[in-house]
Write a protein that holds these residues in place. Structure first.
Motif, PDB file in Angstrom:
ATOM      1  N   TYR A 165       0.807  -1.220   0.000  1.00  0.00           N
ATOM      2  CA  TYR A 165       0.000   0.000   0.000  1.00  0.00           C
ATOM      3  C   TYR A 165       0.839   1.269   0.000  1.00  0.00           C
ATOM      4  O   TYR A 165       0.446   2.285  -0.557  1.00  0.00           O
ATOM      5  CB  TYR A 165      -0.948   0.020   1.195  1.00  0.00           C
ATOM      6  CG  TYR A 165      -2.178  -0.865   1.047  1.00  0.00           C
ATOM      7  CD1 TYR A 165      -2.404  -1.644  -0.080  1.00  0.00           C
ATOM      8  CD2 TYR A 165      -3.112  -0.904   2.064  1.00  0.00           C
ATOM      9  CE1 TYR A 165      -3.524  -2.443  -0.194  1.00  0.00           C
ATOM     10  CE2 TYR A 165      -4.252  -1.702   1.968  1.00  0.00           C
ATOM     11  CZ  TYR A 165      -4.448  -2.471   0.830  1.00  0.00           C
ATOM     12  OH  TYR A 165      -5.563  -3.252   0.727  1.00  0.00           O
ATOM     13  N   ASP A 166       2.008   1.229   0.617  1.00  0.00           N
ATOM     14  CA  ASP A 166       2.842   2.425   0.717  1.00  0.00           C
ATOM     15  C   ASP A 166       3.887   2.519  -0.393  1.00  0.00           C
ATOM     16  O   ASP A 166       4.740   3.402  -0.379  1.00  0.00           O
ATOM     17  CB  ASP A 166       3.518   2.493   2.082  1.00  0.00           C
ATOM     18  CG  ASP A 166       4.425   1.297   2.353  1.00  0.00           C
ATOM     19  OD1 ASP A 166       4.411   0.321   1.566  1.00  0.00           O
ATOM     20  OD2 ASP A 166       5.140   1.333   3.373  1.00  0.00           O
ATOM     21  N   MET A 167       3.815   1.646  -1.373  1.00  0.00           N
ATOM     22  CA  MET A 167       4.799   1.636  -2.452  1.00  0.00           C
ATOM     23  C   MET A 167       4.678   2.901  -3.311  1.00  0.00           C
ATOM     24  O   MET A 167       3.582   3.295  -3.700  1.00  0.00           O
ATOM     25  CB  MET A 167       4.614   0.397  -3.335  1.00  0.00           C
ATOM     26  CG  MET A 167       5.533   0.372  -4.542  1.00  0.00           C
ATOM     27  SD  MET A 167       5.264  -1.091  -5.553  1.00  0.00           S
ATOM     28  CE  MET A 167       6.578  -2.094  -4.921  1.00  0.00           C
ATOM     29  N   GLU A 168       5.809   3.505  -3.589  1.00  0.00           N
ATOM     30  CA  GLU A 168       5.845   4.652  -4.490  1.00  0.00           C
ATOM     31  C   GLU A 168       5.706   4.170  -5.935  1.00  0.00           C
ATOM     32  O   GLU A 168       6.224   3.125  -6.293  1.00  0.00           O
ATOM     33  CB  GLU A 168       7.170   5.405  -4.333  1.00  0.00           C
ATOM     34  CG  GLU A 168       7.315   6.102  -3.005  1.00  0.00           C
ATOM     35  CD  GLU A 168       6.327   7.241  -2.826  1.00  0.00           C
ATOM     36  OE1 GLU A 168       6.076   7.981  -3.795  1.00  0.00           O
ATOM     37  OE2 GLU A 168       5.790   7.379  -1.707  1.00  0.00           O
ATOM     38  N   GLY A 169       5.012   4.938  -6.742  1.00  0.00           N
ATOM     39  CA  GLY A 169       4.939   4.672  -8.171  1.00  0.00           C
ATOM     40  C   GLY A 169       3.945   3.625  -8.613  1.00  0.00           C
ATOM     41  O   GLY A 169       4.011   3.156  -9.749  1.00  0.00           O
ATOM     42  N   ILE A 170       2.977   3.252  -7.742  1.00  0.00           N
ATOM     43  CA  ILE A 170       2.050   2.195  -8.175  1.00  0.00           C
ATOM     44  C   ILE A 170       1.150   2.655  -9.323  1.00  0.00           C
ATOM     45  O   ILE A 170       0.638   1.828 -10.073  1.00  0.00           O
ATOM     46  CB  ILE A 170       1.216   1.587  -7.028  1.00  0.00           C
ATOM     47  CG1 ILE A 170       0.267   2.598  -6.407  1.00  0.00           C
ATOM     48  CG2 ILE A 170       2.095   0.950  -6.001  1.00  0.00           C
ATOM     49  CD1 ILE A 170      -0.707   1.974  -5.412  1.00  0.00           C
ATOM     50  N   GLU A 171       0.998   3.972  -9.498  1.00  0.00           N
ATOM     51  CA  GLU A 171       0.204   4.466 -10.624  1.00  0.00           C
ATOM     52  C   GLU A 171       0.851   4.093 -11.956  1.00  0.00           C
ATOM     53  O   GLU A 171       0.175   4.019 -12.980  1.00  0.00           O
ATOM     54  CB  GLU A 171      -0.010   5.979 -10.528  1.00  0.00           C
ATOM     55  CG  GLU A 171       1.239   6.818 -10.597  1.00  0.00           C
ATOM     56  CD  GLU A 171       2.037   6.861  -9.294  1.00  0.00           C
ATOM     57  OE1 GLU A 171       3.221   7.225  -9.385  1.00  0.00           O
ATOM     58  OE2 GLU A 171       1.523   6.531  -8.215  1.00  0.00           O
ATOM     59  N   GLN A 172       2.144   3.813 -11.949  1.00  0.00           N
ATOM     60  CA  GLN A 172       2.837   3.405 -13.172  1.00  0.00           C
ATOM     61  C   GLN A 172       2.345   2.045 -13.678  1.00  0.00           C
ATOM     62  O   GLN A 172       2.449   1.767 -14.874  1.00  0.00           O
ATOM     63  CB  GLN A 172       4.340   3.342 -12.934  1.00  0.00           C
ATOM     64  CG  GLN A 172       4.973   4.687 -12.702  1.00  0.00           C
ATOM     65  CD  GLN A 172       6.453   4.548 -12.360  1.00  0.00           C
ATOM     66  OE1 GLN A 172       7.085   3.545 -12.682  1.00  0.00           O
ATOM     67  NE2 GLN A 172       6.991   5.555 -11.712  1.00  0.00           N
TER      68      GLN A 172
ATOM     69  N   HIS B 222      -5.603  -1.198  -3.294  1.00  0.00           N
ATOM     70  CA  HIS B 222      -4.863  -0.089  -2.693  1.00  0.00           C
ATOM     71  C   HIS B 222      -5.540   0.370  -1.405  1.00  0.00           C
ATOM     72  O   HIS B 222      -6.650  -0.064  -1.081  1.00  0.00           O
ATOM     73  CB  HIS B 222      -4.737   1.072  -3.681  1.00  0.00           C
ATOM     74  CG  HIS B 222      -6.050   1.575  -4.194  1.00  0.00           C
ATOM     75  ND1 HIS B 222      -6.797   2.545  -3.548  1.00  0.00           N
ATOM     76  CD2 HIS B 222      -6.767   1.231  -5.289  1.00  0.00           C
ATOM     77  CE1 HIS B 222      -7.897   2.779  -4.234  1.00  0.00           C
ATOM     78  NE2 HIS B 222      -7.916   1.994  -5.291  1.00  0.00           N
TER      79      HIS B 222
ATOM     80  N   ARG C  29      -5.479   6.363  -1.423  1.00  0.00           N
ATOM     81  CA  ARG C  29      -5.084   6.514  -2.825  1.00  0.00           C
ATOM     82  C   ARG C  29      -6.322   6.749  -3.693  1.00  0.00           C
ATOM     83  O   ARG C  29      -7.376   6.163  -3.455  1.00  0.00           O
ATOM     84  CB  ARG C  29      -4.359   5.252  -3.315  1.00  0.00           C
ATOM     85  CG  ARG C  29      -3.018   5.006  -2.655  1.00  0.00           C
ATOM     86  CD  ARG C  29      -1.974   5.949  -3.244  1.00  0.00           C
ATOM     87  NE  ARG C  29      -0.651   5.775  -2.730  1.00  0.00           N
ATOM     88  CZ  ARG C  29       0.340   5.184  -3.377  1.00  0.00           C
ATOM     89  NH1 ARG C  29       0.145   4.625  -4.529  1.00  0.00           N
ATOM     90  NH2 ARG C  29       1.536   5.146  -2.837  1.00  0.00           N
TER      91      ARG C  29
END
Length: 179
Positions: free
Chosen positions: A122-129, A150, A154
């Motif tokens: 859940y806290d991962m950066e860049g998941i929108e990629q 998510h 988010r």
């Protein structure tokens, strides 16, 4: 964690104590699969399970008859558990477990899927990629869905191809599709 429906309905899967994955709750998984089953015949689809963790989504798909599931998990302990569980449940013909970074896998992938499920930390950066890569590479079939799990913090409704968001307690799913 248990398999909610299909051939192995009610089967409990118990990961080792040293597991760091956060499995999708049974309640959220059951609710999500009710939505999916109203739109797809599991016996006729191919699916991709990214950030597989315990493999729960992959087992659920295979238990319901999905003939082609690709399970991608980078953590070697988690990947080993998934491979062992695939063997124990007899899913070798249905589930391919791949030990790889999900982003790298997507960038090199040329297969189209009817269903892509991603449950990154859940806290991962860049998941929108994930969304961007999937749609830029055209990895979904025309009627396919990309489902991103998510946190409630988010928001993805501004992304192209957004269909809807479903919330089940602390678990949220954003669903995307071409149509």
């Amino acid at each position: 964690m248990r398999i909610v429906s299909g051939k192995y309905r009610g089967k409990h899967i118990v990961p080792p104590k040293n597991f760091k994955a956060r499995p999708t709750t049974d309640f959220a998984k059951e609710s999500l699969f009710n939505i999916i089953s109203n739109n797809y015949n599991f016996e006729n689809i191919s699916a991709l399970d990214l950030f597989s963790g315990t493999g729960g989504i992959s087992y659920e798909l295979a238990s319901r008859g999905c003939p082609d599931v690709v399970s991608v998990e980078l953590n070697p302990v988690h990947h080993g558990f998934i491979k062992k569980t695939i063997e124990e449940l007899g899913f070798k013909e249905q589930i391919r477990a791949i030990k790889q970074n999900a982003f790298i896998f997507l960038k090199g992938c040329n297969q189209k899927f009817d269903l892509i499920f991603a449950d990154p930390p859940y806290d991962m950066e860049g998941i929108e990629q994930l969304h961007d890569i999937i749609f830029e590479k055209n990895l979904l079939t025309d009627e396919g869905w990309f489902i991103l799990e998510h946190s409630k913090d988010r928001e993805f409704s501004n992304k192209p191809f957004f269909i809807e968001r479903r919330s089940y307690g602390s678990v949220n799913f954003s669903i995307f599709g071409k149509e």
